[in-house]
Design an enzyme around this catalytic site. Structure first.
Site, PDB file in Angstrom:
ATOM      1  N   TYR B 299       0.840  -1.209   0.000  1.00 47.94           N
ATOM      2  CA  TYR B 299       0.000   0.000   0.000  1.00 47.94           C
ATOM      3  C   TYR B 299       0.869   1.251   0.000  1.00 47.94           C
ATOM      4  O   TYR B 299       1.699   1.447   0.889  1.00 47.94           O
ATOM      5  CB  TYR B 299      -0.912  -0.006   1.226  1.00 47.94           C
ATOM      6  N   TYR B 349      -5.279   5.229  -7.951  1.00 44.86           N
ATOM      7  CA  TYR B 349      -5.576   5.126  -6.520  1.00 44.86           C
ATOM      8  C   TYR B 349      -6.987   4.572  -6.359  1.00 44.86           C
ATOM      9  O   TYR B 349      -7.963   5.308  -6.386  1.00 44.86           O
ATOM     10  CB  TYR B 349      -5.446   6.493  -5.865  1.00 44.86           C
TER      11      TYR B 349
END
Lengths: 159, 395
Positions: B299, B349
């Site tokens: 992440y 994203y």
């Protein structure tokens, strides 16, 4: 606070804290009287910051507001160059302050005008900025931080 | 390595994956995006909406489970769930699907994340619009009045502290942006597919909140991603080779702090993340360690977030990470290739869900930056408030 510092603080901290939490009210009530106070467990003695309804370390419900030092050192900082809010023109510097003598994690946030020349360990001290009264007539006072030019860096944040 | 006997390895699998295009302006609603990605995941698996009986969404999604089921044409849900917080959620969302299936509440669960992250609500802007900030148990009254108003500023404080403690250099940190951009340049679906980046480009980019520059930030993206989770038994008869869920884990750390993000600045060490606790559970359940992991989707809302997790998931020791990056160890052929689709910083994203999708592609052997012979694929979903992760393996 010097007149210049007061003016700079007044132009950089224009968002007012909205104090609707009972826990937070204790902190800001103390600030209105010119003190930094941190919620403290009467059973185990540890500081609880941010305020919680009971001690997060020993679960005691016996917690109260106790004075804290008005001095500290910079733990981390960032110079904000990209504006995200109309009330905060860039550049300005956000600091995270380790209060002197407190357990790790008891920290307050500060705002310094411009690109402040600081590093981890830079010494700072607290003053109080009066933001007037809220809708309920309660005083709103914000603790603000200034670089302490009278004392040497502690070097606590050296590389 | 000690293992967790209560966890059932490889009982479930990801059988289908789907995404929309990643853009700056989708021109459609987040529900339309979610339905498109979920339908693509079902098609990929060779399933129909009638096969779906569970949906799991992210807690920050604007699309409800019922709205997705309605848009997809699912006749009857027996399970719906939600996980987060925010980007800490995607692996936990898959974990929730597994929990529903293993407890008999569902057989086939769609897990999705959908957002108009550029044309709709932009995460990088302060949501504060009134002259007062705080209340409602956010504790933002301690932060907002000082101009600490965006996640980028928060992660900049984390990065600055990390630099103070370890001596990390800007050139070393830049490697995360440079490597993930190279992966995006190989991925036609990536927003940065045709945008190459050099070290000079990185240093020429604007400083947004020191020490983080524009290219240390993730993109803003309109898009959605979804996966279909079912039993391993069922998955083996479907259209695609299953990606077996070897392990899932979720974690907060001790005294996770009230509120969402800024209060975590009150942790003893702001560079210590809950991913450190998460990896213990993850590897224990898997019976595997970091040395067994072939490829990782880490992440990366910001470069520093990925950097700290490289340490937390055991790929390098604290203090050595700068050299590890400079040596090319996160590149293809390095010790642990990461973010092979381009990740958040260069693909798009989708709040961690595109990492899950890419983790599956690596197991299938279909990534545009395929790690040769990848058998063990790690996906992390990230801090600060909490962390989750999963390990996928080939059947």
């Amino acid at each position: 606070m010097s007149a210049a510092a007061a003016a700079s603080a007044a132009t950089t901290a224009q968002l007012r804290p909205l104090v609707t939490e009972r826990g937070s009210a204790g902190f800001f009530s103390a600030a209105a009287e010119g003190r930094i106070e941190i919620l403290t467990c009467e059973a185990c003695g540890r500081r609880i910051h941010l305020p919680r309804p009971r001690c997060v370390y020993c679960a005691s419900t016996e917690v109260s507001w106790q004075p804290a030092p008005h001095t500290g050192t910079v733990y981390s900082h960032t110079v904000v160059e990209h504006q995200v809010h109309p009330l905060f023109p860039v550049p300005y510097t956000v600091i995270v302050v380790d209060l002197d003598g407190e357990q790790a994690g008891v920290r307050l946030i500060g705002n310094l005008p411009g690109r402040a020349d600081i590093t981890a360990g830079t010494r700072v001290h607290c003053t109080f900025e009066d933001l007037g009264k809220d809708a309920a007539g309660n005083p709103v006072v914000l603790p603000v931080w200034e670089i302490d030019t009278d004392r040497e860096n502690t070097g606590s944040g050296e590389e | 390595m000690s293992t967790d006997p209560t966890w059932r390895r490889d009982a479930c699998a990801i059988a289908g994956i789907g995404t929309t295009a990643f853009s700056k302006d989708s021109g459609v609603s987040v529900t339309a995006l979610a339905v498109e990605a979920a339908a693509a995941a079902l098609e990929d698996a060779g399933l129909t909406p009638a096969d779906v009986d569970g949906v799991v969404r992210n807690d920050m999604d604007l699309v409800s489970c019922a709205a997705l089921a309605d848009g997809l044409g699912v006749p009857h849900l027996t399970y719906w769930g939600e996980a987060g917080p925010g980007g800490s959620g995607p692996a936990a969302m898959v974990a929730q699907a597994v929990a529903a299936i293993m407890s008999g509440q569902a057989t086939t669960v769609v897990v999705f994340r959908s957002l108009n992250g550029r044309s709709g609500r932009r995460f990088g802007l302060s949501p504060v619009v009134t002259p007062e900030v705080g209340g409602d148990e956010t504790f933002e009254e301690f932060f907002g009045p000082y101009g600490l108003l965006s996640s980028g500023q928060y992660f900049a404080l984390m990065a600055q502290r990390y630099i103070t403690e370890t001596g990390l250099t800007s050139e070393q940190l830049a490697q995360i942006a440079l490597v993930t951009r190279k992966r995006a340049n190989a991925n036609p679906a990536a927003q940065m597919y045709e945008r190459t980046m050099t070290l000079d480009d990185y240093f020429d980019s604007r400083m947004l909140s020191s020490p983080l520059r524009l290219f240390d930030y993730c993109l803003e993206t309109d898009g959605a991603a979804a996966v279909v989770v079912t039993t391993a038994e069922r998955a083996k008869d479907l259209r695609q080779a299953p990606a077996l869920i070897r392990s899932v884990a979720m974690s907060t750390c001790r005294h996770p702090q009230p509120g969402l993000m800024y209060p975590t600045l009150m942790r003893e060490d702001i560079t210590a993340l809950p991913s450190r606790e998460c990896q213990d559970t993850l590897y224990s359940r898997a019976g595997l360690g970091p040395a067994d992991v072939d490829v990782a989707q880490i992440y990366d809302c910001y470069s520093i977030t990925a950097l700290i997790q490289l340490e937390d998931y055991g790929f390098c020791k604290r203090g050595d990470t700068g050299d590890f990056l400079a040596e090319g160890q996160i590149d293809l052929g390095g010790a642990i290739p990461i973010n092979t689709s381009g990740g958040h910083m260069s693909e798009g994203y989708i709040h961690g869900m595109n990492h899950v999708v890419e983790g599956v592609r690596q197991i299938r052997g279909t990534s545009t930056s395929q790690v040769e012979g990848a058998q063990v694929s790690l996906v992390t979903s990230a801090p600060p408030p909490a962390a989750s992760a999963l390990i996928l393996v080939a059947a």
